[in-house]
Design an enzyme around this catalytic site. Sequence first.
Site, PDB file in Angstrom:
ATOM      1  N   SER A 103       0.905  -1.199  -0.100  1.00  0.00           N
ATOM      2  CA  SER A 103      -0.096  -0.101  -0.203  1.00  0.00           C
ATOM      3  C   SER A 103       0.883   1.351  -0.127  1.00  0.00           C
ATOM      4  O   SER A 103       1.716   1.597  -0.869  1.00  0.00           O
ATOM      5  CB  SER A 103      -0.933  -0.085   1.348  1.00  0.00           C
ATOM      6  OG  SER A 103      -1.977   0.836   0.955  1.00  0.00           O
ATOM      7  N   ASP A 236      -8.506  -6.577  -4.762  1.00  0.00           N
ATOM      8  CA  ASP A 236      -8.163  -5.426  -4.004  1.00  0.00           C
ATOM      9  C   ASP A 236      -9.089  -4.046  -4.240  1.00  0.00           C
ATOM     10  O   ASP A 236      -9.159  -3.553  -5.376  1.00  0.00           O
ATOM     11  CB  ASP A 236      -6.705  -4.904  -4.276  1.00  0.00           C
ATOM     12  CG  ASP A 236      -6.146  -3.579  -3.424  1.00  0.00           C
ATOM     13  OD1 ASP A 236      -6.738  -2.970  -2.624  1.00  0.00           O
ATOM     14  OD2 ASP A 236      -4.873  -3.528  -3.700  1.00  0.00           O
ATOM     15  N   HIS A 264      -7.030  -6.327  -0.159  1.00  0.00           N
ATOM     16  CA  HIS A 264      -6.205  -5.233   0.400  1.00  0.00           C
ATOM     17  C   HIS A 264      -5.936  -5.761   1.810  1.00  0.00           C
ATOM     18  O   HIS A 264      -5.993  -4.963   2.761  1.00  0.00           O
ATOM     19  CB  HIS A 264      -6.661  -4.034   0.248  1.00  0.00           C
ATOM     20  CG  HIS A 264      -5.600  -3.071   0.522  1.00  0.00           C
ATOM     21  ND1 HIS A 264      -4.794  -2.219  -0.717  1.00  0.00           N
ATOM     22  CD2 HIS A 264      -5.138  -2.294   1.476  1.00  0.00           C
ATOM     23  CE1 HIS A 264      -3.947  -1.695  -0.255  1.00  0.00           C
ATOM     24  NE2 HIS A 264      -4.024  -1.487   1.211  1.00  0.00           N
TER      25      HIS A 264
END
Length: 289
Positions: A103, A236, A264
């Site tokens: 991320s 995600d 995610h």
Amino acid sequence: MDRFVDVAPDVRLWAEDIAPTGPEPGEPVLLVMGAGSSALVWPDVLVAQLAEHHRVIRYDHRDTGRSTAAFDEHPYGITALAADAIAVLDAFDIPRAHVVGMSMGGYLVQLLLLDHPERLASATLFCTGALPTADGSGPELPGPDPALLRLWGEMDDPRDLESELAWRIEHWRLLNGTGTAFDAAEFRALEERVIAHSGRHEAVVAHARMDTDGIERGSELPGVTVPTLVIEAPEDPAYPPPNAGHLARSLGRGRLVRIPGMGHAINRTVISPLAAAILTQSTHTPAPA
């Protein structure tokens, strides 16, 4: 072994050094987590699998975990967080490491690829996007799911402990996506551990408020020479496909692999394939002569 690392005046980061358990460890692995997340979001099982082949370092970003929480007194930008990663390597006397970013951590690792390539044996990026370009060029890519954006809008609402835990579990449910089963108990246990580690339950909002100047360097990515793996998480909701594919194509030495069902979130069902992908990158990158 854990210790504190001084990275700036009045700023200390908590870091953990996990010794390798295998007979012939390769160069160390540095784990760089996403925004608002402490080092403990890297699952212990994942860390243990990596430690079979490498010494592993994970650390709390500023304003997370046990690291200094002083954004209001000492504001910083995203480039300071990238510099922190190098400071952690320096503190542990590590000249070069395999660096893994998730991320926001993926953006930080891209900055390291551009500014400190000599410190990276390899890079692995997942659940992230390519650095933007100054002129806004490039394909139009999908952004975060609207439900996720709505929840992020509530991030700094005041909540007691139980309400904060409920909010975080809902956040993980959305981040997890629908490609793998979501276990609320698994993520409640994670967040209870994160809160116990930091000693506070208030949401971390500093990273959402920090200056992002200095990241519009996407046009430089084709010049990257460090071997880099991009892992696509097809479910995600924060960086949906084809963000990962665009990032891999943007990098000079980028390659793409896909973990089916992954969102995610590093839930127990994706730990082993994620570890295998990282190790495929790290154990096949030659050490310097």
